[in-house]
Write a protein that holds these residues in place. Structure first.
Motif, PDB file in Angstrom:
ATOM      1  N   LEU A  81       0.868  -1.598  -0.060  1.00 29.55           N
ATOM      2  CA  LEU A  81       0.141   0.283   0.082  1.00 29.55           C
ATOM      3  C   LEU A  81       0.677   1.348  -0.004  1.00 29.55           C
ATOM      4  O   LEU A  81       0.696   2.412  -0.075  1.00 29.55           O
ATOM      5  N   MET A  82       2.416   1.253   0.484  1.00 28.55           N
ATOM      6  CA  MET A  82       3.043   2.663  -0.010  1.00 28.55           C
ATOM      7  C   MET A  82       3.037   2.990  -0.994  1.00 28.55           C
ATOM      8  O   MET A  82       2.425   4.763  -0.645  1.00 28.55           O
ATOM      9  N   PRO A  83       3.161   2.765  -2.105  1.00 29.74           N
ATOM     10  CA  PRO A  83       2.945   3.627  -3.603  1.00 29.74           C
ATOM     11  C   PRO A  83       1.140   4.553  -2.932  1.00 29.74           C
ATOM     12  O   PRO A  83       1.412   5.920  -3.259  1.00 29.74           O
ATOM     13  N   SER A  84       0.549   4.107  -2.500  1.00 29.82           N
ATOM     14  CA  SER A  84      -0.929   5.090  -2.422  1.00 29.82           C
ATOM     15  C   SER A  84      -1.364   5.752  -1.646  1.00 29.82           C
ATOM     16  O   SER A  84      -1.610   6.775  -1.432  1.00 29.82           O
ATOM     17  N   LEU A  85      -0.663   5.560   0.276  1.00 33.90           N
ATOM     18  CA  LEU A  85      -0.458   5.838   0.706  1.00 33.90           C
ATOM     19  C   LEU A  85       0.722   6.146   1.414  1.00 33.90           C
ATOM     20  O   LEU A  85       0.531   7.427   2.816  1.00 33.90           O
ATOM     21  N   HIS A  86       1.409   5.743   0.755  1.00 30.69           N
ATOM     22  CA  HIS A  86       3.027   6.545   1.188  1.00 30.69           C
ATOM     23  C   HIS A  86       3.250   6.753   2.770  1.00 30.69           C
ATOM     24  O   HIS A  86       3.063   5.469   3.228  1.00 30.69           O
ATOM     25  N   VAL A  87       3.422   8.101   3.445  1.00 32.82           N
ATOM     26  CA  VAL A  87       4.045   7.761   5.155  1.00 32.82           C
ATOM     27  C   VAL A  87       3.157   7.617   6.110  1.00 32.82           C
ATOM     28  O   VAL A  87       3.317   7.221   7.112  1.00 32.82           O
ATOM     29  N   PHE A  88       1.528   7.745   5.542  1.00 30.72           N
ATOM     30  CA  PHE A  88       0.833   7.304   5.861  1.00 30.72           C
ATOM     31  C   PHE A  88       0.077   6.302   6.343  1.00 30.72           C
ATOM     32  O   PHE A  88      -0.217   5.739   7.402  1.00 30.72           O
TER      33      PHE A  88
END
Length: 528
Positions: A81-88
């Motif tokens: 999910l990192m590409p979608s939510l980044h640091v979130f």
């Protein structure tokens, strides 16, 4: 060897280093899931984490180790999910990791120090029960849903799938944590090792007996179902191009006598009520192929406000009124919780610019031209919820249909993880499950969770026909539901009651332990 042990003890004495070890230990179970699919690793993956927790110098530290380990697990199992939510995603992992705080306390209470045989034996039931409580709470859709339940890692293990028909994914998770607990006792505690060995033997014997006893579904025939996977379509007007590619692939099915054609999630980008031309095209396509089409519409509805994701059955005369609106939405992916406060997430990652609306209830559809075939549609991550597939089967579904996309996560573990859930849902319910996606992986599983035909990987743009075996009857899990959860709650409640009684009966400190008092009633000060 002694120097190595001392070095580890010194490292764990540092709160920061210990925290890093806890987080790293929590990531290990993620390797049991696809794409690595080291299913056997699940039975030992919790041991390092549990050994660390039991060595905690205080309950507070054990809870902290549980939190950081849980955050590490959540981050590892959702890293795609990192590409979608980044640091979130880091904030979400830390938030969800809090659910393991009480589990850390429980592990230290039962396995910390030098427990006797009784406490170690109790841990074999209570530690897995505590783990299930974490899985139950985080299964709430607003916390992200039950993605990455430990039992789901066993989707390709036939004995585990048979156990799932008895108690669902919960029973498989319970078994995995029980084995991890017994191994922890065996490694760390010299006194109750016999209890650990006996517990392992009993666990294997019980699982074997349950597997031998578990009934099997009764086969009743087959249905010929086609999956249409258009693949990645880029560029301006990609929604229309996706429909055109779906039409092109579907026409290739003419003459193959299929009972149903299934398109993936968001395969149609316009509401059919506002696009009579598109409605006519799909009806003509159904006539050409000689089968109904189950498409998925992601668009504002013409008959009510808001955007819905809807499974729509289209026959030779157009939509026949059978429609399912997706009920459980992906947080941030399809709506932003508390948008007034968290709306800034749309500028950080790929959160939904506009919230989708929820459907009201599940729907079982009759396929008119398929000899009474009844299908139960699920959309996207709804396949992760065991209660939804169970509810559809109780309502008379013959085939579970999953319509998904996963196109955002093409080169990650997500497509294979998602497809693997279909095997588990099929085994739990004794109903075959068809998992159709836009871009892969698409797959079909029979009523025992066995693969039917081959998967369609993410690099394929094709249509494939599957002869899907059908089954009758209700599995024990469909009949009795989440009995493993209720038994775990009862076990933890009994333990909590016993602990409270023990604390109440503990004698108060005697006079000898109190400081002496002077004639004026004040405590005497010790002489220097």
């Amino acid at each position: 060897m002694r120097m190595s042990v001392d070095r580890w003890r010194r490292a764990l004495a540092s709160p920061w280093q210990r925290g890093a070890v806890a987080a790293a230990a929590g990531t290990l179970p993620a390797l049991a899931f696809p794409e690595p699919s080291l299913w056997w690793f699940a039975y030992v993956a919790l041991v390092p984490w549990m050994l660390l927790i039991r060595s905690a110098p205080s309950g507070r530290r054990a809870a902290f180790d549980g939190w950081l380990g849980g955050a590490g697990f959540m981050l590892a199992v959702h890293h795609w999910l990192m590409p979608s939510l980044h640091v979130f995603i880091l904030a979400l992992a830390l938030l969800l990791g809090l659910l393991w705080l009480p589990w850390g306390l429980l592990v230290r209470r039962l396995l910390g120090g030098s427990p006797g045989v009784g406490r170690a034996a109790a841990a074999l039931a209570l530690v897995p029960s505590g783990w299930l409580m974490v899985e139950l709470v985080r299964s709430w859709e607003n916390l992200g849903g039950p993605w990455g339940l430990l039992g789901a890692s066993q989707w390709e293990v036939t004995p585990a799938l048979r156990l799932a028909s008895l108690g669902g994914v919960w029973l498989v998770s319970f078994l995995i944590v029980t084995v991890n607990t017994a191994l922890t006792v065996l490694i760390a505690l010299p006194v109750p090792r016999r209890a650990a060995v006996a517990g392992l033997v009993a666990c294997v014997a019980a699982a074997g007996a349950a597997w031998a006893w578990a009934p099997l579904p009764e086969r009743t025939g087959s249905a010929r179902i086609a999956l249409v996977q258009p693949g990645v379509v880029n560029g301006i007007g990609s929604r229309e191009h996706r429909v055109e590619r779906g039409e092109e692939l579907t026409r290739q099915l003419a003459g193959h006598e299929v009972d149903l054609v299934v398109w993936g999630e968001s395969s149609v980008g316009s509401d059919l009520g506002s696009r009579p031309d598109l409605e006519r095209r799909l009806a003509a396509l159904s006539r050409d192929v000689g089968a109904d089409l189950l498409v998925n519409v992601d668009a504002p509805r013409s008959d009510r406000p808001g955007i819905f994701k809807s499974s729509v059955l289209v026959g030779p005369d157009g939509p026949d009124g059978q429609r399912y609106d997706k009920m459980r939405l992906v947080p941030f992916g399809e709506y932003v919780p508390l948008r007034s406060l968290l709306g800034w997430a749309t500028s950080v990652g790929k959160a939904a610019d506009e919230d989708r609306r929820r459907g009201a209830s599940q729907v079982v559809m009759e396929v008119p031209g398929a000899q009474g075939l009844r299908i139960g549609p699920l959309v996207c991550f709804e396949t992760a919820f065991p209660d939804m597939s169970r509810g559809l089967v109780r309502d008379g579904t013959g085939v579970l249909i999953a319509q998904s996309s996963t196109s955002t996560f093409q080169h990650s573990w997500a497509p294979e993880q998602h497809a693997s859930l279909a095997a588990l849902r099929a085994a739990e319910t004794w109903r075959p499950m068809v998992h159709a996606t836009l871009t892969g992986e698409s797959a079909v599983y029979g009523p025992r969770g066995e693969p039917v035909g081959g998967r369609l990987p993410t690099d394929r743009s094709t249509a494939a026909i599957y002869d899907v075996p059908l089954a009758a009857g209700r599995s024990p899990y469909v009949r009795f539901g989440d009995w493993v959860i209720y038994a775990s709650i009862a076990a933890l409640a009994a333990f909590g009651t016993a602990e409270s009684i023990r604390a109440f009966r503990r004698p108060a400190p005697g006079p000898a332990s109190r400081p002496a008092r002077t004639a004026h009633g004040s405590a005497a000060r010790p002489r220097r």
